[in-house]
Design a protein around this motif. Structure first.
Motif, short mmCIF file in Angstrom:
data_model
loop_
_atom_site.label_atom_id
_atom_site.label_comp_id
_atom_site.label_asym_id
_atom_site.label_seq_id
_atom_site.Cartn_x
_atom_site.Cartn_y
_atom_site.Cartn_z
N ALA A 74 18.28 69.30 67.07
CA ALA A 74 16.94 69.82 67.37
C ALA A 74 16.81 71.27 66.93
O ALA A 74 15.76 71.69 66.41
N VAL A 128 11.83 64.86 64.61
CA VAL A 128 11.09 66.05 65.03
C VAL A 128 9.95 66.32 64.06
O VAL A 128 8.82 66.64 64.47
N ASN A 133 9.41 64.97 68.24
CA ASN A 133 10.30 64.67 69.35
C ASN A 133 11.66 64.23 68.80
O ASN A 133 11.71 63.38 67.90
N PRO A 134 12.78 64.78 69.33
CA PRO A 134 14.09 64.41 68.81
C PRO A 134 14.72 63.19 69.47
O PRO A 134 15.93 62.97 69.34
N TYR A 148 8.41 68.70 70.83
CA TYR A 148 8.38 69.96 70.06
C TYR A 148 7.00 70.56 70.29
O TYR A 148 5.98 69.92 70.01
#
Length: 335
Positions: A74, A128, A133-134, A148
């Motif tokens: 991330a 991401v 979003n990771p 994020y």
């Protein structure tokens, strides 16, 4: 020359990060397409690249390469997206599997499954980029996910992968947007491009979808023998002392006996003998070193290899600022 021309900047050559910005301005004025900077155990790459991006208008900015062990996936995505915004869309992120020495002796991590880790980091970064979003479930990473705060991006930075071996290069073709190899002869590069293309095909891509930008170590000077002396010393050190990977790769490209001789000299820490063990023909296979005309001829031929989009010009050890200026001006004539 048909291929673009990148300039590889070594952070250890400078006393202050601001000087990297100075070099970037110089590179842009000379017509280079892109600068690229690696990160090992010196400065964090972000401040010098931020300065370089802020002080230039059209020059591409790259990292070449970042370790997948030194930051979380991330954080790597955050870093890449920040530099992309700083450079107004001119940034390319570079990653590679790294090495045991940097991973274990600098980052304090186990050098475990480097190819799998590199793949998963790339996939998380893309999550991401595309989803903001990771969240991820893999063999190495299990990330529940958190948004994020800037959300998905419409213009994420491409991801270049620096690899040497056939399986790793296939991975680069499958999961990357570009490939940045190093220490390949022309024939060795052609062979490895087949692995890259196989990986690209697995992802329903063509080789032309990837930016192929091999790194070569370059020195041009009117004192031909002095230029070749410096290049020979650098290439021999990379083959014999700079970890096992470059030497192993060049050995498999048809120079096994040469690599063995250089490594034997390194066992005695005899750098003069290492250089002496590198024949002219092998030096000429790996690095353009000599007069400006000789260097331009070498780079032109290398840049015309089918599948190559850019050549990344790096310096050799022991070069003065005058040597660097002469070399940059010599190769810039190809732009």
């Amino acid at each position: 020359m048909n291929a673009e021309l990148d300039l590889l900047i070594r952070l250890g050559d400078y006393d202050r990060p601001q000087e990297v910005g100075d070099r970037a301005v110089q590179a842009e004025e000379l017509g280079f397409d892109r600068i690229t900077v690696g990160e090992t155990t010196g400065w964090n790459i972000v401040p010098p690249l931020t300065l370089a991006a802020d002080r230039t208008d059209e020059l591409g900015i790259s990292t070449d390469v970042v370790s997948p062990y030194g930051r979380t996936p991330a954080m790597l995505a955050q870093t890449a997206l920040t530099l992309q915004d700083t450079a107004d869309g001119r940034y390319r992120f570079g990653i590679g599997p790294s090495s045991p020495a940097i991973t274990e002796r600098w980052h304090g991590m186990d050098f475990d499954r480097p190819l799998r880790r590199t793949r998963e980091v790339i996939e998380i970064m893309r999550a991401v980029y595309e989803e903001g979003n990771p969240a991820y479930e893999g063999d190495i990473f299990e990330i529940p996910g958190l948004g994020y705060e800037r959300g998905p991006t419409e213009n994420p930075p491409p991801i270049d992968v620096g690899t040497l071996g056939p399986k790793a290069t296939e991975m680069a073709g499958r999961f990357g947007d570009g490939w940045t190899p190093q220490m390949f002869t022309a024939d060795g590069l052609r062979d490895r491009l087949e692995d890259l293309e196989r990986g690209a095909n697995l992802a329903d891509k063509d080789l032309s979808d990837l930016r192929v930008a091999p790194i070569v170590r370059v020195i041009a000077g009117e004192d031909r023998e002095e230029a070749r002396r410096k290049a020979r010393s650098t290439i021999a050190f990379m083959l014999g002392a700079y970890g096992p990977y470059y030497g192993n790769s060049v050995a498999k490209q048809g120079h096994e006996d040469v690599v063995e001789d250089i490594r034997a000299a390194w066992d005695d820490r005899d750098t003069d003998a290492m250089a002496a063990a590198l024949p002219d023909e092998v030096l000429d296979d790996l690095a353009p070193a000599g007069t400006p005309d000789e260097v331009r001829e070498w780079l032109t031929s290398y840049g015309e290899i089918d599948g190559v989009d850019a050549v990344r010009v790096g310096f050799v050890n022991g070069m003065s600022e005058d040597d660097k200026r002469t070399t940059m001006e010599a190769v810039a004539d190809l732009v």
